[in-house]
Design a protein around this motif. Structure first.
Motif, mmCIF file in Angstrom:
data_model
loop_
_atom_site.group_PDB
_atom_site.id
_atom_site.type_symbol
_atom_site.label_atom_id
_atom_site.label_comp_id
_atom_site.label_asym_id
_atom_site.label_seq_id
_atom_site.Cartn_x
_atom_site.Cartn_y
_atom_site.Cartn_z
ATOM 1 N N VAL A 1 18.638 54.216 -27.683
ATOM 2 C CA VAL A 1 17.953 52.971 -28.033
ATOM 3 C C VAL A 1 17.552 52.308 -26.720
ATOM 4 C CG1 VAL A 1 18.252 50.693 -29.095
ATOM 5 C CG2 VAL A 1 19.229 52.718 -30.199
ATOM 6 N N GLY B 1 21.110 51.707 -33.199
ATOM 7 C CA GLY B 1 21.610 53.064 -32.989
ATOM 8 C C GLY B 1 22.341 53.577 -34.218
ATOM 9 N N GLU B 2 23.140 52.719 -34.816
ATOM 10 C CA GLU B 2 23.876 53.146 -36.028
ATOM 11 C C GLU B 2 22.912 53.443 -37.174
ATOM 12 O OE1 GLU B 2 27.347 50.876 -37.103
ATOM 13 O OE2 GLU B 2 27.492 51.882 -39.050
HETATM 14 C C1 LIG Z 1 24.585 54.630 -27.891
HETATM 15 C C2 LIG Z 1 23.398 53.866 -28.451
HETATM 16 C C3 LIG Z 1 22.399 54.818 -29.054
HETATM 17 C C4 LIG Z 1 23.920 52.942 -29.557
HETATM 18 O O1 LIG Z 1 22.848 52.169 -30.071
HETATM 19 P P1 LIG Z 1 22.966 50.575 -30.202
HETATM 20 O O2 LIG Z 1 21.848 50.146 -31.062
HETATM 21 O O3 LIG Z 1 23.076 50.016 -28.833
HETATM 22 O O4 LIG Z 1 24.406 50.383 -30.849
HETATM 23 P P2 LIG Z 1 24.907 50.266 -32.342
HETATM 24 O O5 LIG Z 1 23.930 50.588 -33.375
HETATM 25 O O6 LIG Z 1 26.213 50.973 -32.343
HETATM 26 O O7 LIG Z 1 25.107 48.717 -32.345
HETATM 27 C C5 LIG Z 1 26.357 48.226 -32.584
HETATM 28 C C6 LIG Z 1 26.562 46.973 -31.793
HETATM 29 O O8 LIG Z 1 25.623 46.005 -32.254
HETATM 30 C C7 LIG Z 1 26.328 44.932 -32.858
HETATM 31 N N1 LIG Z 1 25.563 44.548 -34.056
HETATM 32 C C8 LIG Z 1 24.860 43.421 -34.139
HETATM 33 N N2 LIG Z 1 24.254 43.367 -35.340
HETATM 34 C C9 LIG Z 1 24.585 44.488 -36.020
HETATM 35 C C10 LIG Z 1 24.271 44.982 -37.302
HETATM 36 N N3 LIG Z 1 23.465 44.320 -38.135
HETATM 37 N N4 LIG Z 1 24.796 46.168 -37.684
HETATM 38 C C11 LIG Z 1 25.612 46.865 -36.859
HETATM 39 N N5 LIG Z 1 25.920 46.429 -35.610
HETATM 40 C C12 LIG Z 1 25.430 45.249 -35.206
HETATM 41 C C13 LIG Z 1 27.714 45.448 -33.131
HETATM 42 O O9 LIG Z 1 28.638 44.414 -33.049
HETATM 43 C C14 LIG Z 1 27.918 46.471 -32.045
HETATM 44 O O10 LIG Z 1 28.357 45.890 -30.853
HETATM 45 P P3 LIG Z 1 29.331 46.700 -29.860
HETATM 46 O O11 LIG Z 1 28.794 48.084 -29.652
HETATM 47 O O12 LIG Z 1 29.306 45.874 -28.642
HETATM 48 O O13 LIG Z 1 30.659 46.756 -30.527
HETATM 49 C C15 LIG Z 1 22.721 52.998 -27.359
HETATM 50 O O14 LIG Z 1 23.626 52.036 -26.899
HETATM 51 C C16 LIG Z 1 22.178 53.802 -26.207
HETATM 52 O O15 LIG Z 1 21.045 54.262 -26.238
HETATM 53 N N6 LIG Z 1 22.992 53.967 -25.150
HETATM 54 C C17 LIG Z 1 22.568 54.652 -23.951
HETATM 55 C C18 LIG Z 1 22.277 56.110 -24.202
HETATM 56 C C19 LIG Z 1 23.453 56.831 -24.782
HETATM 57 O O16 LIG Z 1 24.573 56.708 -24.314
HETATM 58 N N7 LIG Z 1 23.172 57.631 -25.808
HETATM 59 C C20 LIG Z 1 24.170 58.444 -26.445
HETATM 60 C C21 LIG Z 1 24.318 59.686 -25.657
HETATM 61 S S1 LIG Z 1 25.504 60.751 -26.416
#
Ligand SMILES: CC(C)(COP(=O)(O)OP(=O)(O)OC[C@H]1O[C@@H](n2cnc3c(N)ncnc32)[C@H](O)[C@@H]1OP(=O)(O)O)[C@@H](O)C(=O)NCCC(=O)NCCS
Length: 189
Positions: free
Chosen positions: A115, A125-126
């Motif tokens: 993301v 991401g979820e």
């Molecule tokens: C890993 C990654 C894909 C996750 O995507 P994201 O959108 O950032 O994260 P999530 O969908 O898990 O979001 C959850 C977070 O949003 C918050 N959130 C806010 N509103 C939300 C909602 N409506 N629903 C779910 N979560 C919500 C949650 O509290 C959670 O916070 P936290 O992670 O600090 O506990 C992203 O962070 C990323 O691209 N990271 C860098 C690249 C990477 O590491 N990729 C994976 C390689 S294996």
């Protein structure tokens, strides 16, 4: 200069191979930005992403802003013997003395999930992960992720992934990785 993508996710949609090909530079830009890789990595990875699109069971989900900019991307395919990642994980399992069990039979490899930093931390991401795995082929899903307390780790644990292999070093990458897995299908939320 290109404007930064809007962080608000307006829609989540499955992408065909043609649709991803048309947006490949945009998708690779998200990948390098999210992973903190140098911009040149995007060009280097393009042929690999294109080759992955041809693999059996390939499935891709994108998250889009209201302006139709891509803000997140995830894809995977059916893992199989002979593929680099499959053979690396097999080698890791064998050398760790862990039970291979049936982890490497009939699995969906979650290959990429990213993301744009401006859109992280809002559940995008979820959403991508859940859409990708709902309808993914295979009786289980496997992925690898760098060790460490990251947002990716919190996400994978929340969605029920457990340890398959820990602190594994893939050839050519000095970082320790975990291989995580879980059965498919996902339970509805
Ligand atoms: C890993 C990654 C894909 C996750 O995507 P994201 O959108 O950032 O994260 P999530 O969908 O898990 O979001 C959850 C977070 O949003 C918050 N959130 C806010 N509103 C939300 C909602 N409506 N629903 C779910 N979560 C919500 C949650 O509290 C959670 O916070 P936290 O992670 O600090 O506990 C992203 O962070 C990323 O691209 N990271 C860098 C690249 C990477 O590491 N990729 C994976 C390689 S294996």
């Amino acid at each position: 200069m290109t404007a930064a993508p809007s962080p608000r996710c307006d829609r989540i949609a499955e992408l065909t191979t043609d649709q991803l090909r048309a947006r490949l530079p945009e998708a690779l830009q998200i990948y390098v930005t999210a992973m903190g890789y140098p911009p040149t990595t995007a060009q280097q990875r393009a042929p690999m992403w294109s080759a992955h699109m041809l693999r059996a069971g390939w499935r891709c989900i994108g998250a889009f802003s209201e302006q139709d900019e891509l803000i997140g991307i995830g894809y995977g395919y059916l893992g199989a013997p002979g593929q680099w990642w499959h053979e690396q994980v097999r080698r890791g399992l064998l050398s760790s003395g862990a039970e291979i069990g049936d982890w490497l039979d009939d699995y969906f490899e979650l290959t990429e999930l990213h993301v744009h930093p401006a859109g992280q931390g809002a559940g995008v991401g979820e959403e991508i992960l859940r859409h990708l795995l709902t309808g993914a082929p295979g009786s289980k899903v496997l992925l690898s992720t760098p060790e460490g307390p990251t947002r990716a780790w919190r996400l994978y644990r929340r969605v029920g992934f457990t340890d398959v292999l820990r602190n594994y070093r893939f050839t050519g990458d000095p970082r320790p990785f975990a291989v995580l897995g879980r059965p498919l299908p996902l339970e509805p939320r």
